[in-house]
Design a protein around this motif. Structure first.
Motif, PDB file in Angstrom:
ATOM      1  N   THR A 189      17.089  44.105  15.890  1.00 46.03           N
ATOM      2  CA  THR A 189      15.866  43.686  15.218  1.00 46.03           C
ATOM      3  C   THR A 189      16.134  43.448  13.745  1.00 46.03           C
ATOM      4  N   THR A 190      15.668  42.300  13.261  1.00 43.93           N
ATOM      5  CA  THR A 190      15.726  41.971  11.850  1.00 43.93           C
ATOM      6  C   THR A 190      14.299  41.825  11.341  1.00 43.93           C
ATOM      7  N   GLU A 191      13.988  42.535  10.279  1.00 49.77           N
ATOM      8  CA  GLU A 191      12.667  42.429   9.668  1.00 49.77           C
ATOM      9  C   GLU A 191      12.854  41.993   8.220  1.00 49.77           C
ATOM     10  N   LYS A 224       9.353  39.554  11.656  1.00 49.42           N
ATOM     11  CA  LYS A 224      10.178  40.459  12.454  1.00 49.42           C
ATOM     12  C   LYS A 224      10.604  39.731  13.718  1.00 49.42           C
ATOM     13  N   LYS A 225      11.909  39.838  14.051  1.00 49.87           N
ATOM     14  CA  LYS A 225      12.433  39.164  15.239  1.00 49.87           C
ATOM     15  C   LYS A 225      13.501  40.031  15.886  1.00 49.87           C
ATOM     16  N   THR A 226      13.500  40.095  17.223  1.00 50.43           N
ATOM     17  CA  THR A 226      14.484  40.852  17.995  1.00 50.43           C
ATOM     18  C   THR A 226      15.269  39.883  18.867  1.00 50.43           C
TER      19      THR A 226
END
Length: 79
Positions: free
Chosen positions: A53-55, A68-70
């Motif tokens: 996950t990148t936020e 936010k993307k996983t």
């Protein structure tokens, strides 16, 4: 613009840090009043393939923009 990278459960390698900085630098071409950007990298504890996950928190005058993307990899989540 100040860029901060924070991690939980992972140590980012140098090419990933460079890619993050390059992507965030492009944001300034669209909006020049960005004060600070903070990137949170986290490995989720799941059995799914997409567990990274990148936020992104972009601080602009008067507000914060959060994305936010996983995905399966951090590089993929930056695109």
């Amino acid at each position: 613009m100040k860029i901060t990278i924070q991690t939980a459960g992972v140590t980012p390698h140098e090419p990933l840090k460079e890619r993050i900085e390059k992507k965030l630098a492009k944001l300034e071409t669209f909006y020049d009043k960005i004060v600070e950007s903070t990137v949170y990298l986290k490995v989720e504890n799941t059995t799914e393939k997409a567990s990274k996950t990148t936020e992104l928190v972009v601080k602009v005058p008067g507000d914060d923009i959060v994305v936010k993307k996983t995905c399966a990899t951090f590089e993929e989540s930056l695109d």
